[in-house]
Write a protein that holds these residues in place. Structure first.
Motif, PDB file in Angstrom:
ATOM      1  N   GLY A 108      33.572  34.253  35.363  1.00 43.09           N
ATOM      2  CA  GLY A 108      33.746  33.077  34.918  1.00 43.09           C
ATOM      3  C   GLY A 108      34.855  32.367  35.219  1.00 43.09           C
ATOM      4  N   ALA A 109      34.683  31.829  35.413  1.00 41.17           N
ATOM      5  CA  ALA A 109      35.627  29.616  35.926  1.00 41.17           C
ATOM      6  C   ALA A 109      36.695  30.053  35.331  1.00 41.17           C
ATOM      7  CB  ALA A 109      35.664  28.885  35.334  1.00 41.17           C
ATOM      8  N   GLN A 110      37.293  29.987  33.812  1.00 44.82           N
ATOM      9  CA  GLN A 110      38.645  30.699  33.864  1.00 44.82           C
ATOM     10  C   GLN A 110      38.701  32.049  33.759  1.00 44.82           C
ATOM     11  OE1 GLN A 110      37.954  28.313  29.831  1.00 44.82           O
ATOM     12  NE2 GLN A 110      37.962  26.523  31.093  1.00 44.82           N
ATOM     13  N   VAL A 111      38.828  32.682  33.839  1.00 45.77           N
ATOM     14  CA  VAL A 111      39.486  34.378  33.459  1.00 45.77           C
ATOM     15  C   VAL A 111      40.251  34.507  34.665  1.00 45.77           C
ATOM     16  CG1 VAL A 111      37.819  36.086  33.048  1.00 45.77           C
ATOM     17  CG2 VAL A 111      38.084  35.074  35.381  1.00 45.77           C
ATOM     18  N   PRO A 112      41.750  34.918  34.505  1.00 42.57           N
ATOM     19  CA  PRO A 112      43.023  35.020  36.196  1.00 42.57           C
ATOM     20  C   PRO A 112      42.556  35.924  36.966  1.00 42.57           C
ATOM     21  CG  PRO A 112      43.697  35.821  33.339  1.00 42.57           C
ATOM     22  CD  PRO A 112      42.065  35.747  33.746  1.00 42.57           C
ATOM     23  N   ARG A 143      45.330  30.688  36.348  1.00 41.95           N
ATOM     24  CA  ARG A 143      44.293  30.922  35.079  1.00 41.95           C
ATOM     25  C   ARG A 143      43.666  29.604  36.200  1.00 41.95           C
ATOM     26  NH1 ARG A 143      44.011  30.471  29.991  1.00 41.95           N
ATOM     27  NH2 ARG A 143      41.417  31.564  29.316  1.00 41.95           N
ATOM     28  N   ARG A 144      42.265  29.293  35.224  1.00 46.38           N
ATOM     29  CA  ARG A 144      42.240  27.223  35.232  1.00 46.38           C
ATOM     30  C   ARG A 144      41.939  27.165  33.493  1.00 46.38           C
ATOM     31  NH1 ARG A 144      36.327  25.724  38.506  1.00 46.38           N
ATOM     32  NH2 ARG A 144      36.799  23.472  38.439  1.00 46.38           N
ATOM     33  N   SER A 148      40.079  19.935  35.633  1.00 44.43           N
ATOM     34  CA  SER A 148      41.241  19.290  36.703  1.00 44.43           C
ATOM     35  C   SER A 148      42.659  19.652  36.213  1.00 44.43           C
ATOM     36  CB  SER A 148      40.833  18.297  36.522  1.00 44.43           C
ATOM     37  OG  SER A 148      41.432  17.769  34.610  1.00 44.43           O
ATOM     38  N   PHE A 149      43.065  21.070  35.180  1.00 37.49           N
ATOM     39  CA  PHE A 149      44.239  21.577  34.777  1.00 37.49           C
ATOM     40  C   PHE A 149      44.174  23.308  35.435  1.00 37.49           C
ATOM     41  CE2 PHE A 149      47.484  23.386  31.998  1.00 37.49           C
ATOM     42  CZ  PHE A 149      48.075  22.912  32.673  1.00 37.49           C
TER      43      PHE A 149
END
Length: 184
Positions: A108-112, A143-144, A148-149
């Motif tokens: 996934g895009a938001q994993v550390p 981490r995402r 944009s952050f």
């Protein structure tokens, strides 16, 4: 220095023989930038600060591959040329070699993502007193959070090995220029 060379050698062997299933890809990046520095002399006193503008030209080439499902590794080399408009004594060439490994903790895009990198840079200035090796180790966790952050925490250890072990004045006397920067 000898320990760092061994570490680079081991890492290079892991790159070459580490995994038969790794898929790799080479990359090249060329860039230029104009920078303005308001305290080139890194002075603690405002009246001794010198400002200048520089042009940086840089080329990076390397190889990235994935030795495991969530792990990536990169080998890279960088050449940089920096030219200052007023203080030509600060003009320099730099050549760097780096090795990096990153691990993503899941899908996934938001994993550390945990990253470790080692680098060595050789700086060559117009004046020999500034020529040096810079060795660095970076450790970061990012981490995402959103498209944009990104949130990132990092630790960096850097060691400068100058070619000339000349004594340097740690606290300059008022009005004394320890290492004058020549003007063109």
């Amino acid at each position: 220095m000898e320990g760092l060379l061994r570490l680079y050698s081991i890492t290079l062997l892991l790159f070459i023989f580490g995994s038969s299933t790794a898929i790799g890809q080479g990359f090249v990046d060329v860039s230029s930038e104009a920078l303005h520095t308001d305290n080139l002399s890194r002075s603690q006193h405002a009246d001794q600060a010198r400002e200048d503008t520089s042009i940086n030209l840089s080329a990076v080439a390397g190889y990235h591959f994935q030795p495991a499902i969530y792990t990536g590794a990169t080998l890279s080399g960088t050449l940089t040329r920096t030219l200052y408009t007023n203080y030509s004594g600060m003009n320099n060439y730099a050549a760097a070699f780096g090795v990096g490994i990153n691990h993503k903790f899941g899908l996934g895009a938001q994993v550390p993502v945990l990253a470790l990198s080692l680098s060595s840079t050789r700086n060559e200035f117009n004046t020999d007193i500034r020529d040096a090796w810079i060795h660095a180790i970076d450790l970061s966790l990012s981490r995402r959070m959103h498209d944009s952050f990104n949130l990132r925490g990092a630790l960096r250890y850097e060691k400068h090995d100058g070619d000339h072990n000349t004594p340097k004045i740690s606290t300059p006397l008022p009005g004394v220029r320890v290492f004058p920067i020549p003007v063109q």
